[in-house]
Design a protein around this motif. Structure first.
Motif, short mmCIF file in Angstrom:
data_model
loop_
_atom_site.label_atom_id
_atom_site.label_comp_id
_atom_site.label_asym_id
_atom_site.label_seq_id
_atom_site.Cartn_x
_atom_site.Cartn_y
_atom_site.Cartn_z
N GLN A 285 0.76 -1.25 -0.25
CA GLN A 285 0.05 0.01 -0.13
C GLN A 285 0.93 1.10 0.03
O GLN A 285 0.52 2.15 -0.31
CB GLN A 285 -1.00 0.08 1.17
N GLY A 286 2.21 1.29 0.33
CA GLY A 286 3.09 2.47 0.48
C GLY A 286 3.50 3.03 1.54
O GLY A 286 4.67 3.50 1.66
N GLY A 287 2.67 2.87 2.81
CA GLY A 287 2.97 3.44 3.92
C GLY A 287 4.49 3.12 4.53
O GLY A 287 4.97 3.89 5.29
N ALA A 288 4.77 2.03 4.45
CA ALA A 288 6.02 1.16 5.11
C ALA A 288 7.42 1.83 4.35
O ALA A 288 8.24 1.72 5.08
CB ALA A 288 5.76 -0.18 5.20
N MET A 289 7.18 2.15 3.36
CA MET A 289 8.41 2.55 2.51
C MET A 289 9.01 3.94 2.98
O MET A 289 8.49 4.91 2.80
CB MET A 289 8.29 2.46 0.95
N ARG A 290 10.17 3.87 3.20
CA ARG A 290 10.88 5.08 3.54
C ARG A 290 12.01 5.19 2.47
O ARG A 290 12.51 4.16 1.94
CB ARG A 290 11.56 5.07 4.84
N SER A 291 12.36 6.51 2.06
CA SER A 291 13.41 6.60 0.99
C SER A 291 13.99 7.98 1.12
O SER A 291 13.27 8.82 1.65
CB SER A 291 12.53 6.34 -0.41
N THR A 292 15.21 8.22 0.50
CA THR A 292 15.76 9.41 0.10
C THR A 292 14.92 10.13 -0.96
O THR A 292 14.77 9.50 -1.80
CB THR A 292 17.09 9.64 0.06
N PRO A 293 14.95 11.38 -1.13
CA PRO A 293 14.52 12.22 -2.35
C PRO A 293 15.38 11.75 -3.39
O PRO A 293 15.07 11.54 -4.65
CB PRO A 293 14.71 13.45 -1.88
N ALA A 294 16.89 11.65 -3.09
CA ALA A 294 18.05 11.37 -4.02
C ALA A 294 17.37 9.89 -4.85
O ALA A 294 17.37 9.72 -5.92
CB ALA A 294 19.25 11.19 -3.45
N ASP A 295 17.22 8.95 -3.89
CA ASP A 295 16.48 7.64 -4.43
C ASP A 295 15.32 7.94 -5.42
O ASP A 295 15.11 7.06 -6.25
CB ASP A 295 16.33 6.46 -3.49
N MET A 296 14.47 8.61 -4.86
CA MET A 296 13.20 8.74 -5.92
C MET A 296 13.59 9.45 -7.00
O MET A 296 12.85 9.31 -8.15
CB MET A 296 12.23 9.58 -4.92
N GLY A 297 14.62 10.37 -7.17
CA GLY A 297 15.34 10.90 -8.59
C GLY A 297 15.80 9.71 -9.46
O GLY A 297 15.38 9.65 -10.44
N ASN A 298 16.21 8.56 -8.72
CA ASN A 298 16.64 7.84 -9.35
C ASN A 298 15.34 7.06 -10.38
O ASN A 298 15.39 6.45 -11.33
CB ASN A 298 17.42 6.49 -8.74
#
Length: 659
Positions: A285-298
């Motif tokens: 569902q998505g709530g559990a995922m943590r990430s850096t903005p840089a990773d989301m850039g990838n």
């Protein structure tokens, strides 16, 4: 007490509840702020279509984010802009931890990204399609033969991955299993889905209705076919090839990331209050995922390069194009209305093709937007609920600045607009509501829009606790926001009556017209006004006793006493039920994770109150037959009994009294 006053009291009470209750991932509602950050007049705008200049963009963004953090009470945020295969800018603003004065670093700070990470789930699904393990148009039950989950055959048409990825599966909304109190309470995905399966309330493929459960089920299909947990699969097949080394579904966050984790905040009484991390029970569902903005850039770079990231490929180019095309049009007669791509939400603005997703957790807000034709991607994340409107403002402001709209703004309402708008007035409620539990209260109260009309022909919409928005008619059934460009579109039945409403900037939702007796005004009047009437019975019980003594009258008969105490006890139980569920709303997340004793009692009280109310109905007839009390007292008793029946009816329609 007048109805307007009752409505005012209700709004004040419920706005307090909403303001105090952190939103869950599925709570997103159709909003677009009326104030868009202005471009700095000293900085020349880019020519439409030119590559974004990094220095100019940073100057503009610095001013914009400073304004947003202050206006929306957000401690920290981060933005990543990618274009033409490169990162134009990756920058943090404000604080990840106020107490330690740790600044946000877009390359290092780890945020909760909420439902934006559903795009990871749909990426995994499409990898399964490419591998020949999955088919989008096949009954999902075919993939669940060894799973504890079985989708019931409520309708002839089975649910498919196509339905799940476009939010057209037809599930009611559900929060069951979404949150838990502690990581030790986490269970296997299949178990959680089996124990918390929502009802199928409409045939699949008919209407768009955002479903967190549907995303969870899709992730479970992936793990069933690959023989691995969903999180392990994603780690190996999405995070690793995209070098998303600082992204995780682990709960708690791995030790190596703990010191870099942004705190989530709420803004209370003029100061920021840090909150404990939430534990999410359904990873896809998505709530559990943590990430850096840089990773989301990838992640954005891979999708803009049609599945390629450096030397790695996560999807074929044809698959990416298939995911980005429109899969569902909510009104084919209005092609400019945003619908659903596959997994991606259409977010077109200024005639620009934009697909992406946004995400909400209790304390974080994020948004990812891809401009495929511009080879451009924008990601933003905030560490407080104030980012809810801010992210959409930023998206609109960026689009206005670099891809401005052509053509003139909409003018005055055309001739006959007032009469046509008058036919559209009433309440429209999102289909993303629970049909079978008390969670329905959340949907009814926060996902209902009241449509009105002004004397000069403008249409208005307003949601509980929000500002009224004004719209001007472009053509019959199609409106545009005054001072903006978002579309508001109505669907009509064969007799020309408006039945559904759609907001142009909110693709994954459908709003259905409700009858007058189910409107917010009626609901507010019965629940709040009814509670006050029921309280009057509790006041009159001791009052009646004192009055009898004052007037020197004898004691009531046993039957009279039983009749009064029967209705008095029932009134007390109804009022207690209302209070319990108001408090449950104030503490919604905790009640979803682990229902309190008060809530569990509150789920029983309405049934006891209903039995007492039915007894009071019988007692009312006897009171009139045998001339109990004085006529005014009998009238009051009758009125309170009728009000108790109305309150029972409304609590049933809100999912509190489940008959």
């Amino acid at each position: 007490m007048t109805l307007p006053l009752l409505r005012t009291l209700t709004v004040l009470t419920l706005v307090l509840a909403v303001a105090s209750t952190p939103a869950l991932a599925s709570l997103a509602v159709a909003t677009q702020s009326q104030v868009v950050p202005a471009a700095d007049p000293l900085v020349p705008l880019q020519a439409d279509g030119d590559p974004v200049d990094a220095d100019e963009f940073e100057t503009w963004l610095d001013a914009t984010m400073a304004d947003q953090l202050q206006a929306y009470h957000v401690p920290g945020a981060a933005v990543v802009l990618v274009q033409d295969g490169d990162v134009v800018l990756s920058k943090g603003y404000g604080y990840a931890d106020i107490e330690s004065e740790t600044p946000v670093d877009a390359d290092e700070t780890v945020f909760g990204v909420g439902s934006t990470s559903k795009l990871v789930t749909w990426t995994a699904v499409m990898q399964g399609v490419e591998d020949g393990k999955l088919e989008l148009d096949r009954d999902v039950n075919d993939y669940l033969t060894e799973s504890p989950v079985t989708v019931p055959d409520t309708y002839v048409t089975p649910i498919t991955l196509e339905h799940l990825g476009t939010h057209t599966a037809g599930y009611e909304d559900s929060f069951g299993g979404t949150l838990v109190d502690d990581p030790s309470d986490l269970q296997p995905l299949g178990t959680v889905l089996a124990e918390n399966q929502p009802n199928r309330v409409r045939p699949p493929g008919v209407e768009v209705s955002y479903s967190n459960y549907g995303a969870g089920l899709a992730g479970h299909v992936v793990e069933e076919q690959y023989g691995a947990t969903f999180t392990d699969y994603v780690e190996s097949n999405v995070f690793t090839p995209l070098s998303m080394d600082d992204s995780t579904y682990d709960q708690p966050v791995p030790e190596r990331l703990q010191s870099r984790l942004s705190k989530g905040y709420t803004y209370q009484n003029g100061e920021f209050v840090p909150q404990e991390p939430q534990i999410w029970g359904i990873a896809p569902q998505g709530g559990a995922m943590r990430s850096t903005p840089a990773d989301m850039g990838n992640f954005m770079l891979a999708y803009l390069d049609e599945g390629q990231f450096g030397s790695e490929r996560i999807l074929e180019a044809e698959t990416v194009r298939e995911m980005h095309r429109q899969h569902v049009s909510k009104t084919p007669d209005v092609p400019e209305l945003n619908g659903m791509a596959y997994g991606f939400i259409e977010m077109d603005r200024n005639d620009e093709r934009i697909v992406g997703h946004w995400g909400d957790t209790a304390y974080f807000r994020s948004l990812l937007a891809l401009y495929p034709e511009r080879d451009t991607g924008l990601f933003v994340v905030y560490n407080s609920p104030g980012g809810h409107d801010a992210r959409f403002e930023l998206l609109q402001a960026f689009t206005d600045r670099y891809y401005p709209r052509s053509g003139s703004q909409t003018g005055e309402p055309p001739v006959g607009a007032a009469d046509r708008a008058a036919e559209l007035t009433g309440d429209y409620r999102s289909l993303t509501v629970s049909e079978s539990s008390w969670h329905r209260v959340l949907g009814v109260m926060t996902r209902t829009f009241t449509v009105g009309v002004t004397d000069d022909g403008y249409l208005t919409t307003q949601r509980l606790g929000s500002e009224r928005r004004t719209w001007v008619e472009l053509r019959p059934g199609v409106y545009e926001a005054v001072g903006g460009q978002e579309k508001l579109v109505f669907r009509f039945d064969d007799e020309g009556r408006a039945t559904h409403l759609f907001f142009g900037n909110f693709g994954p939702a459908t709003y259905e017209r409700v009858p007058w007796y189910d409107s917010l005004a009626v609901t507010q009047g019965i629940v709040v006004g009814g509670s006050l009437v029921l309280l009057s019975m509790l006041v009159l019980l001791p009052g009646g006793y004192l009055w009898r003594r004052f007037r020197g009258r004898g004691p009531p008969t046993d039957r009279e006493r039983v009749a009064r105490w029967l209705l008095g006890a029932s009134s007390l139980l109804w009022v207690a039920t209302v209070v319990i569920f108001l408090l449950a709303w104030l503490n919604f997340n905790a009640e979803v994770a682990s229902p309190s004793l008060a809530l569990r009692v509150g789920l029983v009280l309405p049934f006891v109150a209903l039995v007492g109310t039915l007894g009071a109905v019988v007692a009312t007839g006897i009171a009139w037959r045998d001339d109990y009390w004085t006529v005014p007292v009998r009238l009051h008793y009758t009125a309170v009994t009728l009000v108790a029946i109305l309150v029972a009816w409304k609590l049933s329609s809100l999912g509190i009294l489940t008959l």
